[in-house]
Write an enzyme that holds these catalytic residues in place. Structure first.
Site, PDB file in Angstrom:
ATOM      1  N   GLY A 137       0.843  -1.205   0.000  1.00  0.00           N
ATOM      2  CA  GLY A 137       0.000   0.000   0.000  1.00  0.00           C
ATOM      3  C   GLY A 137       0.875   1.250   0.000  1.00  0.00           C
ATOM      4  N   ARG A 176       1.125  -5.158  -5.180  1.00  0.00           N
ATOM      5  CA  ARG A 176       1.261  -6.314  -4.277  1.00  0.00           C
ATOM      6  C   ARG A 176       1.484  -7.497  -5.212  1.00  0.00           C
ATOM      7  NH1 ARG A 176      -0.435  -4.439   0.774  1.00  0.00           N
ATOM      8  NH2 ARG A 176      -2.059  -2.852   0.745  1.00  0.00           N
ATOM      9  N   ASP A 196       5.334  -4.416   6.305  1.00  0.00           N
ATOM     10  CA  ASP A 196       5.876  -5.689   6.786  1.00  0.00           C
ATOM     11  C   ASP A 196       6.124  -6.698   5.644  1.00  0.00           C
ATOM     12  OD1 ASP A 196       6.514  -7.340   9.125  1.00  0.00           O
ATOM     13  OD2 ASP A 196       4.797  -8.538   8.458  1.00  0.00           O
ATOM     14  N   THR A 237       4.402   2.678   5.428  1.00  0.00           N
ATOM     15  CA  THR A 237       3.014   2.201   5.549  1.00  0.00           C
ATOM     16  C   THR A 237       2.249   3.124   6.484  1.00  0.00           C
ATOM     17  OG1 THR A 237       1.587   0.474   6.506  1.00  0.00           O
ATOM     18  CG2 THR A 237       3.847   0.520   7.289  1.00  0.00           C
ATOM     19  N   ASP A 280       0.011   2.132   8.381  1.00  0.00           N
ATOM     20  CA  ASP A 280      -0.508   1.317   9.489  1.00  0.00           C
ATOM     21  C   ASP A 280       0.261   1.435  10.816  1.00  0.00           C
ATOM     22  OD1 ASP A 280      -2.452   0.435   7.811  1.00  0.00           O
ATOM     23  OD2 ASP A 280      -1.548  -1.522   7.432  1.00  0.00           O
ATOM     24  N   ASP A 322       2.571  -0.502  11.854  1.00  0.00           N
ATOM     25  CA  ASP A 322       2.504  -1.857  12.413  1.00  0.00           C
ATOM     26  C   ASP A 322       3.856  -2.566  12.481  1.00  0.00           C
ATOM     27  OD1 ASP A 322       2.774  -2.026   9.695  1.00  0.00           O
ATOM     28  OD2 ASP A 322       1.317  -3.628   9.421  1.00  0.00           O
ATOM     29  N   ARG A 381      -5.773  -3.363   9.607  1.00  0.00           N
ATOM     30  CA  ARG A 381      -6.344  -4.717   9.695  1.00  0.00           C
ATOM     31  C   ARG A 381      -5.838  -5.469  10.911  1.00  0.00           C
ATOM     32  NH1 ARG A 381      -5.796  -6.308   3.433  1.00  0.00           N
ATOM     33  NH2 ARG A 381      -3.788  -5.364   3.844  1.00  0.00           N
TER      34      ARG A 381
HETATM   35  O1  F6P Z   1      -1.234  -1.678   4.601  1.00  0.00           O
HETATM   36  C1  F6P Z   1      -1.800  -0.457   4.339  1.00  0.00           C
HETATM   37  C2  F6P Z   1      -3.271  -0.593   4.092  1.00  0.00           C
HETATM   38  O2  F6P Z   1      -3.700   0.709   3.773  1.00  0.00           O
HETATM   39  C3  F6P Z   1      -4.135  -1.187   5.201  1.00  0.00           C
HETATM   40  O3  F6P Z   1      -4.430  -0.323   6.250  1.00  0.00           O
HETATM   41  C4  F6P Z   1      -5.351  -1.625   4.445  1.00  0.00           C
HETATM   42  O4  F6P Z   1      -6.039  -2.616   5.133  1.00  0.00           O
HETATM   43  C5  F6P Z   1      -4.759  -2.122   3.168  1.00  0.00           C
HETATM   44  O5  F6P Z   1      -3.554  -1.414   2.987  1.00  0.00           O
HETATM   45  C6  F6P Z   1      -5.607  -1.991   1.942  1.00  0.00           C
HETATM   46  O6  F6P Z   1      -4.889  -2.535   0.876  1.00  0.00           O
HETATM   47  P1  F6P Z   1      -5.257  -2.512  -0.659  1.00  0.00           P
HETATM   48  O7  F6P Z   1      -4.625  -1.309  -1.254  1.00  0.00           O
HETATM   49  O8  F6P Z   1      -4.639  -3.752  -1.203  1.00  0.00           O
HETATM   50  O9  F6P Z   1      -6.735  -2.491  -0.754  1.00  0.00           O
END
Ligand code: F6P
Length: 320
Positions: A11, A72, A103, A125, A127, A129, A171
């Protein structure tokens, strides 16, 4: 080390561009060559690699997103994928790599480091985390965005005497909800780390109303063990008070990075270049108690993030 690569993965987060700019300009300053890898590990597998110069990172410091794009990659998450990615770096003569991501992205970097590439991981990120660093690049901006949204939602919630459930990202880590809850004066926060009693939240809302409170803001991290809709329905039914849901979603990932995110990105990126220049082993770079730190990459990724119970308890003390 003369030739390095840089990629952003997972992300996106505000501050990634500031990190790219810092890597490129610090490396060129030392006489190194920098290659930008587009679309994270996915682009690496496809050889989407181009040389970067000082001008290629002009006018990006203040922009959210990432000029290198991100992805991803499923393909990279296999032994074959990692070997192919390492081979691709070899084809371009890239000996060191800066990975900016969360991570999963830094674990990807660790796999590449096991193939002999020197990898410097930057915590990119929203998050927050990652256990080895106090803050991640993008977290501060995301929380600021949530705070801005909360104050607007508070206006309309007061006008209608409503409760609003604000769903924020996170999450597995509830830090966005936790920090925004404390700074935004939420009545309650629901996080993946804590099992919350919804009855207690409802009691809290009713007690607040009896004291003359006009609105209630409940912040729920996406990974908490109840859906926002279900939570809102339960609150409405138990408090007899109209309850709405506002899902902030991807709004939290965009926007111009704050001072904290720009400088965290810029300083950790400069450190990454310094370590690559010194031919250091792979590292995870972050910030601890205000100092830029670099830890062994494998070890850093085993550090568990500690939940801040005191901050959590303080939210309910302050909202009484
Ligand atoms: O890891 C960052 C994040 O923004 C999370 O908070 C969220 O759950 C996820 O990415 C959403 O990911 P995607 O862009 O794959 O929908």
């Amino acid at each position: 080390m003369k030739r390095i690569g840089i990629l952003t993965s997972g992300g996106d987060s505000p501050g990634m561009n500031a990190a790219i700019r810092s890597v490129v300009r610090c490396a060129i300053d030392r006489g190194m060559e920098v290659y930008g890898i587009h679309r994270g590990y996915e682009g690496l597998l496809d050889g989407e690699i181009t040389r970067m110069d000082r001008n290629s990172v002009g006018d990006i410091l203040h922009r959210g997103g990432t000029i290198l794009k991100t992805a991803r990659s499923q393909r990279f998450q296999t032994d074959e994928g990692v070997s192919r990615a390492a081979e691709m770096l070899g084809t371009f003569g890239i000996e060191g790599l800066v990975v900016i991501g969360g991570d999963g992205s830094l674990h990807g970097g660790l796999e590449l480091s096991r193939k002999g590439i020197s990898v410097m991981g930057l915590p990119g990120t929203i998050d927050n985390d990652l256990g080895y660093t106090d803050y991640t690049i993008g977290f501060d901006t995301a929380v600021s965005t949530v705070l801005e949204a909360i104050s607007k939602l508070r206006d309309t919630s007061s006008a209608h005497d409503r409760t609003t459930v604000v769903e924020v990202m996170g999450r597995h880590c509830g830090d966005i909800a936790l920090y925004a809850g404390l700074a935004g004066g939420a009545e309650a926060v629901l996080l993946p780390e804590v099992n919350q009693d919804v009855n207690e939240i409802c009691r809290h809302i009713i007690e607040g109303r009896n004291r003359g409170k006009l609105h209630s803001i409940i912040i729920k991290a996406e990974g908490a063990d109840i859906s926002s809709q279900q939570l809102a329905e339960t609150i409405e039914q138990k408090t007899g008070k109209e309850t709405k849901v506002a899902v902030l979603s991807y709004l939290q990932r965009g926007g111009s990075p704050t001072l904290q995110d720009r400088n965290l990105a810029t300083l950790t990126a400069a450190k990454a270049v310094e370590l690559l220049w010194d031919d250091a082993e792979s590292k995870a770079i972050g910030i601890c108690r205000g100092e830029i730190v670099a830890y062994d990459l494998a070890e850093a990724l085993t550090v568990k993030r500690e939940f801040d119970q005191e901050m959590y308890d303080l939210i309910s003390v302050l909202s009484k």
